[in-house]
Design a protein around this motif. Structure first.
Motif, PDB file in Angstrom:
ATOM      1  N   ILE A 165      18.034   0.633  -0.417  1.00 40.32           N
ATOM      2  CA  ILE A 165      17.186   1.160   0.661  1.00 40.32           C
ATOM      3  C   ILE A 165      16.055   0.174   0.937  1.00 40.32           C
ATOM      4  CG2 ILE A 165      15.585   3.019   1.282  1.00 40.32           C
ATOM      5  CD1 ILE A 165      17.321   4.875  -0.519  1.00 40.32           C
ATOM      6  N   GLU A 166      15.843  -0.109   2.217  1.00 39.76           N
ATOM      7  CA  GLU A 166      14.757  -1.002   2.637  1.00 39.76           C
ATOM      8  C   GLU A 166      13.477  -0.195   2.846  1.00 39.76           C
ATOM      9  OE1 GLU A 166      13.421  -3.579   6.573  1.00 39.76           O
ATOM     10  OE2 GLU A 166      15.300  -2.460   6.600  1.00 39.76           O
ATOM     11  N   ILE A 167      12.372  -0.710   2.353  1.00 42.59           N
ATOM     12  CA  ILE A 167      11.069  -0.106   2.619  1.00 42.59           C
ATOM     13  C   ILE A 167      10.525  -0.793   3.863  1.00 42.59           C
ATOM     14  CG2 ILE A 167       8.753   0.388   1.731  1.00 42.59           C
ATOM     15  CD1 ILE A 167      11.186   1.704   0.171  1.00 42.59           C
ATOM     16  N   VAL A 168      10.409  -0.039   4.947  1.00 39.50           N
ATOM     17  CA  VAL A 168       9.990  -0.594   6.234  1.00 39.50           C
ATOM     18  C   VAL A 168       8.471  -0.698   6.304  1.00 39.50           C
ATOM     19  CG1 VAL A 168       9.994  -0.233   8.741  1.00 39.50           C
ATOM     20  CG2 VAL A 168      12.045   0.281   7.399  1.00 39.50           C
ATOM     21  N   GLU A 169       7.793   0.383   5.894  1.00 38.93           N
ATOM     22  CA  GLU A 169       6.332   0.408   6.002  1.00 38.93           C
ATOM     23  C   GLU A 169       5.767   1.475   5.082  1.00 38.93           C
ATOM     24  OE1 GLU A 169       2.963   0.620   9.544  1.00 38.93           O
ATOM     25  OE2 GLU A 169       4.963   1.366   9.974  1.00 38.93           O
ATOM     26  N   VAL A 170       4.560   1.223   4.597  1.00 35.43           N
ATOM     27  CA  VAL A 170       3.813   2.193   3.798  1.00 35.43           C
ATOM     28  C   VAL A 170       2.455   2.367   4.454  1.00 35.43           C
ATOM     29  CG1 VAL A 170       2.706   2.647   1.576  1.00 35.43           C
ATOM     30  CG2 VAL A 170       4.992   1.642   1.638  1.00 35.43           C
ATOM     31  N   GLN A 171       2.051   3.624   4.656  1.00 32.30           N
ATOM     32  CA  GLN A 171       0.739   3.928   5.255  1.00 32.30           C
ATOM     33  C   GLN A 171       0.023   4.936   4.366  1.00 32.30           C
ATOM     34  OE1 GLN A 171       1.876   5.768   8.964  1.00 32.30           O
ATOM     35  NE2 GLN A 171       2.135   3.803  10.001  1.00 32.30           N
ATOM     36  N   LEU A 172      -1.272   4.707   4.149  1.00 27.92           N
ATOM     37  CA  LEU A 172      -2.119   5.690   3.475  1.00 27.92           C
ATOM     38  C   LEU A 172      -3.188   6.080   4.484  1.00 27.92           C
ATOM     39  CD1 LEU A 172      -2.861   7.333   0.990  1.00 27.92           C
ATOM     40  CD2 LEU A 172      -4.215   5.388   0.188  1.00 27.92           C
ATOM     41  N   LEU A 173      -3.137   7.326   4.918  1.00 25.51           N
ATOM     42  CA  LEU A 173      -4.010   7.805   5.991  1.00 25.51           C
ATOM     43  C   LEU A 173      -4.875   8.959   5.521  1.00 25.51           C
ATOM     44  CD1 LEU A 173      -1.148   7.934   8.644  1.00 25.51           C
ATOM     45  CD2 LEU A 173      -2.802   6.087   8.358  1.00 25.51           C
ATOM     46  N   GLY A 174      -5.989   9.168   6.211  1.00 24.34           N
ATOM     47  CA  GLY A 174      -6.862  10.295   5.937  1.00 24.34           C
ATOM     48  C   GLY A 174      -7.791  10.019   4.767  1.00 24.34           C
ATOM     49  N   GLY A 175      -8.505  11.059   4.388  1.00 26.82           N
ATOM     50  CA  GLY A 175      -9.457  10.932   3.304  1.00 26.82           C
ATOM     51  C   GLY A 175      -9.631  12.258   2.582  1.00 26.82           C
ATOM     52  N   GLY A 176     -10.275  12.189   1.444  1.00 21.54           N
ATOM     53  CA  GLY A 176     -10.538  13.407   0.664  1.00 21.54           C
ATOM     54  C   GLY A 176      -9.247  14.093   0.266  1.00 21.54           C
ATOM     55  N   GLY A 177      -9.224  15.405   0.459  1.00 18.98           N
ATOM     56  CA  GLY A 177      -8.053  16.213   0.130  1.00 18.98           C
ATOM     57  C   GLY A 177      -6.998  16.216   1.218  1.00 18.98           C
ATOM     58  N   ASN A 178      -7.239  15.474   2.311  1.00 18.02           N
ATOM     59  CA  ASN A 178      -6.298  15.436   3.433  1.00 18.02           C
ATOM     60  C   ASN A 178      -5.571  14.100   3.536  1.00 18.02           C
ATOM     61  OD1 ASN A 178      -6.912  18.045   4.366  1.00 18.02           O
ATOM     62  ND2 ASN A 178      -8.770  17.255   5.326  1.00 18.02           N
ATOM     63  N   ARG A 179      -5.403  13.418   2.420  1.00 15.32           N
ATOM     64  CA  ARG A 179      -4.725  12.118   2.465  1.00 15.32           C
ATOM     65  C   ARG A 179      -3.215  12.285   2.548  1.00 15.32           C
ATOM     66  NH1 ARG A 179      -6.782   8.797  -2.381  1.00 15.32           N
ATOM     67  NH2 ARG A 179      -6.297  10.757  -3.389  1.00 15.32           N
ATOM     68  N   VAL A 180      -2.599  11.384   3.341  1.00 17.79           N
ATOM     69  CA  VAL A 180      -1.148  11.388   3.503  1.00 17.79           C
ATOM     70  C   VAL A 180      -0.642   9.984   3.187  1.00 17.79           C
ATOM     71  CG1 VAL A 180       0.766  11.697   5.114  1.00 17.79           C
ATOM     72  CG2 VAL A 180      -1.240  13.165   5.292  1.00 17.79           C
ATOM     73  N   LEU A 181       0.319   9.905   2.291  1.00 18.92           N
ATOM     74  CA  LEU A 181       0.988   8.651   1.986  1.00 18.92           C
ATOM     75  C   LEU A 181       2.358   8.726   2.638  1.00 18.92           C
ATOM     76  CD1 LEU A 181       1.232   5.942   0.496  1.00 18.92           C
ATOM     77  CD2 LEU A 181       2.087   7.238  -1.481  1.00 18.92           C
ATOM     78  N   ARG A 182       2.594   7.827   3.627  1.00 18.26           N
ATOM     79  CA  ARG A 182       3.874   7.814   4.347  1.00 18.26           C
ATOM     80  C   ARG A 182       4.650   6.568   3.958  1.00 18.26           C
ATOM     81  NH1 ARG A 182       1.207   9.528   9.765  1.00 18.26           N
ATOM     82  NH2 ARG A 182       1.261  11.770   9.471  1.00 18.26           N
ATOM     83  N   ILE A 183       5.905   6.785   3.618  1.00 17.55           N
ATOM     84  CA  ILE A 183       6.809   5.684   3.317  1.00 17.55           C
ATOM     85  C   ILE A 183       7.981   5.792   4.277  1.00 17.55           C
ATOM     86  CG2 ILE A 183       8.268   4.589   1.576  1.00 17.55           C
ATOM     87  CD1 ILE A 183       6.492   5.892  -0.575  1.00 17.55           C
ATOM     88  N   PHE A 184       8.178   4.737   5.077  1.00 20.41           N
ATOM     89  CA  PHE A 184       9.291   4.697   6.019  1.00 20.41           C
ATOM     90  C   PHE A 184      10.396   3.849   5.407  1.00 20.41           C
ATOM     91  CE2 PHE A 184       5.550   5.461   8.627  1.00 20.41           C
ATOM     92  CZ  PHE A 184       5.969   6.549   9.376  1.00 20.41           C
ATOM     93  N   ILE A 185      11.617   4.396   5.378  1.00 22.55           N
ATOM     94  CA  ILE A 185      12.754   3.716   4.750  1.00 22.55           C
ATOM     95  C   ILE A 185      13.892   3.553   5.751  1.00 22.55           C
ATOM     96  CG2 ILE A 185      12.134   4.559   2.452  1.00 22.55           C
ATOM     97  CD1 ILE A 185      14.417   6.639   2.726  1.00 22.55           C
ATOM     98  N   ASP A 186      14.788   2.606   5.461  1.00 24.23           N
ATOM     99  CA  ASP A 186      15.934   2.392   6.331  1.00 24.23           C
ATOM    100  C   ASP A 186      17.061   1.794   5.509  1.00 24.23           C
ATOM    101  OD1 ASP A 186      17.390   2.434   8.668  1.00 24.23           O
ATOM    102  OD2 ASP A 186      16.327   0.770   9.628  1.00 24.23           O
ATOM    103  N   LYS A 187      18.262   1.896   6.025  1.00 23.97           N
ATOM    104  CA  LYS A 187      19.418   1.191   5.482  1.00 23.97           C
ATOM    105  C   LYS A 187      20.440   1.071   6.602  1.00 23.97           C
ATOM    106  CE  LYS A 187      21.746   5.060   3.196  1.00 23.97           C
ATOM    107  NZ  LYS A 187      22.183   5.598   1.930  1.00 23.97           N
ATOM    108  N   PRO A 188      21.322   0.094   6.523  1.00 22.13           N
ATOM    109  CA  PRO A 188      22.226  -0.193   7.642  1.00 22.13           C
ATOM    110  C   PRO A 188      23.026   1.001   8.147  1.00 22.13           C
ATOM    111  CG  PRO A 188      22.337  -1.954   6.039  1.00 22.13           C
ATOM    112  CD  PRO A 188      21.475  -0.868   5.437  1.00 22.13           C
TER     113      PRO A 188
END
Length: 154
Positions: free
Chosen positions: A22-45
């Motif tokens: 699986i390819e890791i396309v992008e990682v984002q850490l958004l928000g602050g405090g108790g409202n943080r979201v860690l997004r990992i976008f994945i792909d494969k052929p």
């Protein structure tokens, strides 16, 4: 701080993803405090399945918790496909998606425009080839690209 954490998460996710094909396309850490979201976008052929998302979520989430990579307590982990208009961020993306339509925003104008759209023509001498509507084939230095995405044709 968020970029340092995102880099560490990317390293961990790539280790797990490589084992799973699986390819890791992008990682984002958004928000602050108790409202943080860690997004990992994945792909494969062959496309991303629910099981792929579950695998990355379980394995990466466990490592993040054990190594305490994300300081400060609670966060929500989301793992998903980058979608049909996925981001193109690596040089290899432009080769992999040869023949597909893309929209590209440049740092400096080329042929009088910063915004280009056309069909990806692969790589030539480390430059990205883009065939635009006029029939011209443009070569674009990778470092000139500010943002690029696949363009879905309806």
């Amino acid at each position: 701080m968020n970029s340092e954490i995102a880099e560490k998460v990317t390293e961990i996710a790539e280790r797990v993803g490589t084992r799973e094909g699986i390819e890791i396309v992008e990682v984002q850490l958004l928000g602050g405090g108790g409202n943080r979201v860690l997004r990992i976008f994945i792909d494969k052929p062959e496309g991303v399945t629910h099981e792929d998302c579950e695998t990355i979520s379980l394995h990466v989430g466990t490592i993040l918790d054990v190594e305490d990579v994300i300081p400060g307590g609670a966060y929500r982990l989301e793992v998903s496909s980058p979608g049909i208009e996925r981001k193109l961020s690596k040089l290899t993306d432009f080769e992999r998606f040869t023949g597909k339509r893309a929209k590209i925003v440049l740092r400096e104008p080329l042929s009088g425009s910063r915004r280009l759209e056309g069909v990806l023509g692969g790589l030539k001498d480390g430059m990205i080839c883009l065939e635009v509507a006029s029939g011209d084939s443009l070569t674009i230095p990778f470092e000139q690209i500010e943002k690029a995405n696949l363009k879905f044709e309806w």
